[in-house]
Design an enzyme around this catalytic site. Structure first.
Site, mmCIF file in Angstrom:
data_model
loop_
_atom_site.group_PDB
_atom_site.id
_atom_site.type_symbol
_atom_site.label_atom_id
_atom_site.label_comp_id
_atom_site.label_asym_id
_atom_site.label_seq_id
_atom_site.Cartn_x
_atom_site.Cartn_y
_atom_site.Cartn_z
ATOM 1 N N GLY A 199 0.821 -1.202 0.000
ATOM 2 C CA GLY A 199 0.000 0.000 0.000
ATOM 3 C C GLY A 199 0.859 1.256 0.000
ATOM 4 N N GLU A 202 -2.299 -23.942 -1.620
ATOM 5 C CA GLU A 202 -1.053 -23.830 -2.362
ATOM 6 C C GLU A 202 -0.253 -25.111 -2.162
ATOM 7 O OE1 GLU A 202 -0.310 -19.303 -0.642
ATOM 8 O OE2 GLU A 202 1.233 -20.842 -0.534
ATOM 9 N N HIS A 239 -1.169 -13.883 6.399
ATOM 10 C CA HIS A 239 -2.027 -12.973 5.639
ATOM 11 C C HIS A 239 -2.962 -12.161 6.525
ATOM 12 C CE1 HIS A 239 -1.805 -16.085 2.078
ATOM 13 N NE2 HIS A 239 -0.661 -15.485 2.305
ATOM 14 N N ASN A 265 -4.143 -15.651 -2.088
ATOM 15 C CA ASN A 265 -3.080 -14.856 -1.485
ATOM 16 C C ASN A 265 -3.358 -13.374 -1.722
ATOM 17 O OD1 ASN A 265 -2.368 -17.349 -2.957
ATOM 18 N ND2 ASN A 265 -0.687 -17.308 -1.523
ATOM 19 N N PHE A 308 -1.636 -10.122 -1.805
ATOM 20 C CA PHE A 308 -0.983 -8.849 -2.117
ATOM 21 C C PHE A 308 -1.395 -8.224 -3.441
ATOM 22 C CE2 PHE A 308 3.046 -11.299 -3.412
ATOM 23 C CZ PHE A 308 3.037 -10.934 -4.751
HETATM 24 P P1 FAE Z 1 3.248 -4.744 4.621
HETATM 25 O O1 FAE Z 1 3.771 -5.277 3.348
HETATM 26 O O2 FAE Z 1 3.252 -5.621 5.828
HETATM 27 O O3 FAE Z 1 4.079 -3.409 4.948
HETATM 28 C C1 FAE Z 1 3.906 -2.667 6.138
HETATM 29 C C2 FAE Z 1 5.237 -2.024 6.494
HETATM 30 O O4 FAE Z 1 5.021 -1.079 7.534
HETATM 31 C C3 FAE Z 1 6.276 -2.995 7.025
HETATM 32 O O5 FAE Z 1 7.483 -2.845 6.301
HETATM 33 C C4 FAE Z 1 6.444 -2.602 8.495
HETATM 34 O O6 FAE Z 1 7.754 -2.824 8.990
HETATM 35 C C5 FAE Z 1 6.076 -1.143 8.470
HETATM 36 N N1 FAE Z 1 5.572 -0.625 9.745
HETATM 37 C C6 FAE Z 1 4.682 -1.200 10.579
HETATM 38 N N2 FAE Z 1 4.420 -0.384 11.637
HETATM 39 C C7 FAE Z 1 5.172 0.742 11.443
HETATM 40 C C8 FAE Z 1 5.340 1.944 12.188
HETATM 41 N N3 FAE Z 1 4.655 2.176 13.329
HETATM 42 N N4 FAE Z 1 6.222 2.873 11.736
HETATM 43 C C9 FAE Z 1 6.912 2.648 10.574
HETATM 44 N N5 FAE Z 1 6.781 1.515 9.841
HETATM 45 C C10 FAE Z 1 5.914 0.574 10.267
HETATM 46 O O7 FAE Z 1 1.773 -4.202 4.483
HETATM 47 N N6 FAE Z 1 0.929 -12.604 0.016
HETATM 48 C C11 FAE Z 1 0.719 -12.968 -1.272
HETATM 49 O O8 FAE Z 1 -0.147 -12.400 -1.951
HETATM 50 N N7 FAE Z 1 1.471 -13.959 -1.849
HETATM 51 C C12 FAE Z 1 2.427 -14.632 -1.155
HETATM 52 O O9 FAE Z 1 3.107 -15.503 -1.706
HETATM 53 C C13 FAE Z 1 2.641 -14.295 0.211
HETATM 54 N N8 FAE Z 1 3.525 -14.984 0.978
HETATM 55 C C14 FAE Z 1 3.774 -14.566 2.261
HETATM 56 C C15 FAE Z 1 4.744 -15.224 3.009
HETATM 57 C C16 FAE Z 1 5.077 -14.768 4.271
HETATM 58 C C17 FAE Z 1 6.105 -15.483 5.084
HETATM 59 C C18 FAE Z 1 4.431 -13.615 4.800
HETATM 60 C C19 FAE Z 1 4.794 -13.069 6.139
HETATM 61 C C20 FAE Z 1 3.450 -12.978 4.063
HETATM 62 C C21 FAE Z 1 3.107 -13.444 2.807
HETATM 63 N N9 FAE Z 1 2.133 -12.814 2.033
HETATM 64 C C22 FAE Z 1 1.884 -13.226 0.753
HETATM 65 C C23 FAE Z 1 1.339 -11.704 2.578
HETATM 66 C C24 FAE Z 1 1.793 -10.326 2.043
HETATM 67 O O10 FAE Z 1 3.188 -10.196 2.148
HETATM 68 C C25 FAE Z 1 1.073 -9.240 2.843
HETATM 69 O O11 FAE Z 1 -0.320 -9.422 2.675
HETATM 70 C C26 FAE Z 1 1.453 -7.841 2.388
HETATM 71 O O12 FAE Z 1 2.828 -7.618 2.552
HETATM 72 C C27 FAE Z 1 0.680 -6.765 3.148
HETATM 73 O O13 FAE Z 1 0.914 -5.537 2.505
HETATM 74 P P2 FAE Z 1 0.718 -4.168 3.262
HETATM 75 O O14 FAE Z 1 1.058 -3.084 2.323
HETATM 76 O O15 FAE Z 1 -0.605 -4.146 3.925
#
Ligand code: FAE
Length: 545
Positions: free
Chosen positions: A64, A401, A486, A524, A526
């Site tokens: 996002g 998956e 997720h 999934n 993202f």
């Molecule tokens: P996200 O990508 O989590 O980014 C949020 C960022 O905000 C992070 O870098 C945090 O460190 C940062 N943050 C948090 N709090 C603060 C704060 N107070 N101040 C400053 N920074 C902060 O959010 N999804 C798929 O579609 N396909 C996949 O294959 C898949 N595999 C996955 C495997 C693993 C092991 C994991 C953990 C997740 C996986 N996901 C997958 C889920 C996907 O990565 C996740 O839904 C997204 O990353 C969420 O995106 P957002 O932009 O919401």
């Protein structure tokens, strides 16, 4: 293991066409053409100065946040991104930025002294080990009933995830984001997201022949023998690079078991796609190892944002107060929800509405393994990038998956991460006694997910004459029901915000991440997070700026 998708049975005719039909997406077209731009430049790591005033501050650098930063910068707006994790742009003493899944070191986990592997047992033995406390790339954040895995660093979840780029079937979209026009999403924003992310499909002929997808072919064969649709699933990994890994001409990443703690090569994380394009505008800067702790209306207009700068041991080294005309919450479902719930409860943003913190779900995640017969080896070399799945959503509420188990040895195991139609939703709330935000999810709420996953795997076991593995999540424990990869929800679109992510009580505050999605995306998440962010930022730029 990451976010794997199950594979299916081995009839050669499935493939691209079946996948596109099977997932009902336009992403096929975008995926096939959507080669990611090469990394041109990293977003300038320019720690923000205390007292600074910025037009837009984005909290978090995941999907996002990256979409918001790029599109705002393209519209001529200067953006500063604040990220609590590291920049992940500097190799360690081994020459690598990230450590291997099989040899976790301090780079693996966020401020832990012991690893907390999602799959924490093997052959009945615990596999976690001690590590030095460090701002590592994977956070295993523990709430009372569930451990929520999240990426930490510039690029957010894209640093640690499996790269599976899945567009939900169109007929399921109404249940995912009921207030959003599906036509717009499938005609414009899903294709835009898939192109921006660089999603693409494995070459089916290569899949059929390469040793590293033996596990996928076993998954396919078994799924099809039980009558389940098998689908190939796009991924943002560079498939040509993986072929070169297999032929030994480039350094290995997917074929060296890299995934959960970062991929050193091959994966098109956000740093190589959206954030590289944002950097190229010259309008986006980032403060890594900076954590936002407060956002409140500023006396002269705009918002006062308080930020803790931390070191790699997690200690606060400085606290900075800055002003921003607009603030985008993109800290992920858990990060954004925790911030908003605390800011509402403690009086910084008291007028946030009562939907804040609600509607949180785990995307129905549940894991399991199956023990295959000795004549069905899954291969000692397994690509860590999943590329296929079993779709039983309509009949059984589960999409599984076919996941890798890249241990380097033959395990005779098939491993799956299922996404299920679990109806349970939890809420975050402020616990004044401990001064923390808590989540009321209960482990027992995974039971519907287990029942739905069993609609697939009980049948496969019956057809194959096989059994579940009981040695992967504990001693005699079949289901990985203690976790999610997720997290979704907590600031649900059209409830906690308006229909474009505006926190309407506070003009200039927006939510633009997974917290907008009410708990489940059927696949999934993202691509949906990215596509929704593309939709919302387009509207916000057109009407608010
Ligand atoms: P996200 O990508 O989590 O980014 C949020 C960022 O905000 C992070 O870098 C945090 O460190 C940062 N943050 C948090 N709090 C603060 C704060 N107070 N101040 C400053 N920074 C902060 O959010 N999804 C798929 O579609 N396909 C996949 O294959 C898949 N595999 C996955 C495997 C693993 C092991 C994991 C953990 C997740 C996986 N996901 C997958 C889920 C996907 O990565 C996740 O839904 C997204 O990353 C969420 O995106 P957002 O932009 O919401």
């Amino acid at each position: 293991m990451s976010d794997p998708t199950p594979s299916g049975a081995g009839v050669a005719g499935i493939s691209r066409r079946a996948f596109i039909a099977g997932t009902g997406s336009l992403l096929g077209a975008a995926a096939l053409t959507g080669r990611a731009p090469a990394a041109r430049a990293a977003v300038a790591a320019t720690p923000i100065a205390g007292g600074a005033h910025v037009p837009v501050l984005v909290i978090g650098t995941g999907y996002g946040g990256s979409v918001a930063a790029l599109r705002l910068a393209e519209a001529g707006v200067d953006v500063h991104m604040v990220e609590m994790g590291m920049a992940w742009d500097t190799p360690g003493s081994d020459g690598k930025i990230f450590c291997n899944t099989l040899q976790p070191d301090r780079r693996s986990y966020w401020l832990r002294t012991r690893t907390k592997a999602p799959l924490n047992y093997f052959l009945g033995f615990p596999i976690d080990r001690d590590i030095p406390r460090y701002t590592g790339v994977l956070d295993a954040e523990e709430f009372a009933g569930i451990t929520v895995y999240q990426g930490r660093g510039v690029g957010g979840g894209s640093l640690v995830n499996g790269g599976m780029a899945v567009t939900p079937k169109r007929e399921n979209f109404g249940g995912i984001l009921p207030s959003v026009d599906a036509n717009e999403m499938y005609d414009v924003y899903y294709p835009r997201a898939n192109a921006g992310l660089g999603a693409g499909l494995v070459d089916p002929a290569w899949f059929d022949s390469t040793a590293c997808y033996q596990y996928g072919r076993v998954g396919r064969k078994q799924a099809q023998r039980s009558g389940f649709p098998f689908v190939f699933v796009p991924d943002v990994y560079d498939w040509d690079y993986m072929k070169q890994e297999a032929s030994g001409t480039v350094p290995k990443s997917a074929l060296a078991g890299e995934i959960l703690y970062g991929n050193n090569y091959g994966k098109k994380s956000l740093q190589k796609t959206y954030l590289a394009r944002a950097a190229a505008t010259g309008r986006v800067t980032v403060s890594a190892l900076h954590k936002v702790t407060s956002v409140a209306p500023a006396p002269g207009g705009g918002y006062t944002v308080v930020i803790d700068q931390i070191d790699t041991g997690g200690s606060v080294t400085a606290t900075k107060t800055v002003t921003a005309d607009r603030v985008f919450f993109a800290a992920g479902s858990v990060g954004t929800s925790k911030l908003l719930v605390r800011l509402k409860a403690t009086g910084a943003l008291p007028a946030l509405n009562d939907e804040v913190g609600k509607g949180w779900g785990d995307n129905g995640n549940v894991m399991c393994g199956r023990a295959n017969h000795l004549w069905d080896p899954t291969g000692s070399l397994q690509s860590s990038i999943p590329c296929c799945g079993i779709d039983n959503w309509a009949a059984g509420g589960a999409f599984a998956e076919v996941a890798p188990l890249p241990t380097g040895i033959e395990t005779f195991a098939s491993f799956y991460l299922s996404i299920t139609k679990n109806p349970n939703r939890a809420a975050f709330s402020w616990d004044a006694a401990t001064g923390t935000v808590v989540l009321n999810w209960q482990t027992a709420w995974k039971q519907p997910s287990i029942a739905m996953a069993k609609t697939i795997f009980d049948r496969i076991n019956a057809t194959e004459g096989t059994i579940y593995r009981t040695d992967l999540f504990g001693v005699y424990k079949i289901w990985g029901d203690h976790l999610t990869y997720h997290p979704l929800g907590g600031a649900v679109l059209n409830k906690a915000t308006d229909n474009y992510g505006r926190l309407t009580a506070y003009p200039g505050l927006y939510v633009i991440d997974a917290s907008l999605i009410p708990g489940n995306t059927t696949v999934n998440p993202f691509v949906t997070i990215t596509a929704l962010a593309e939709r919302n930022i387009e509207k916000i730029i057109a009407t608010d700026l």
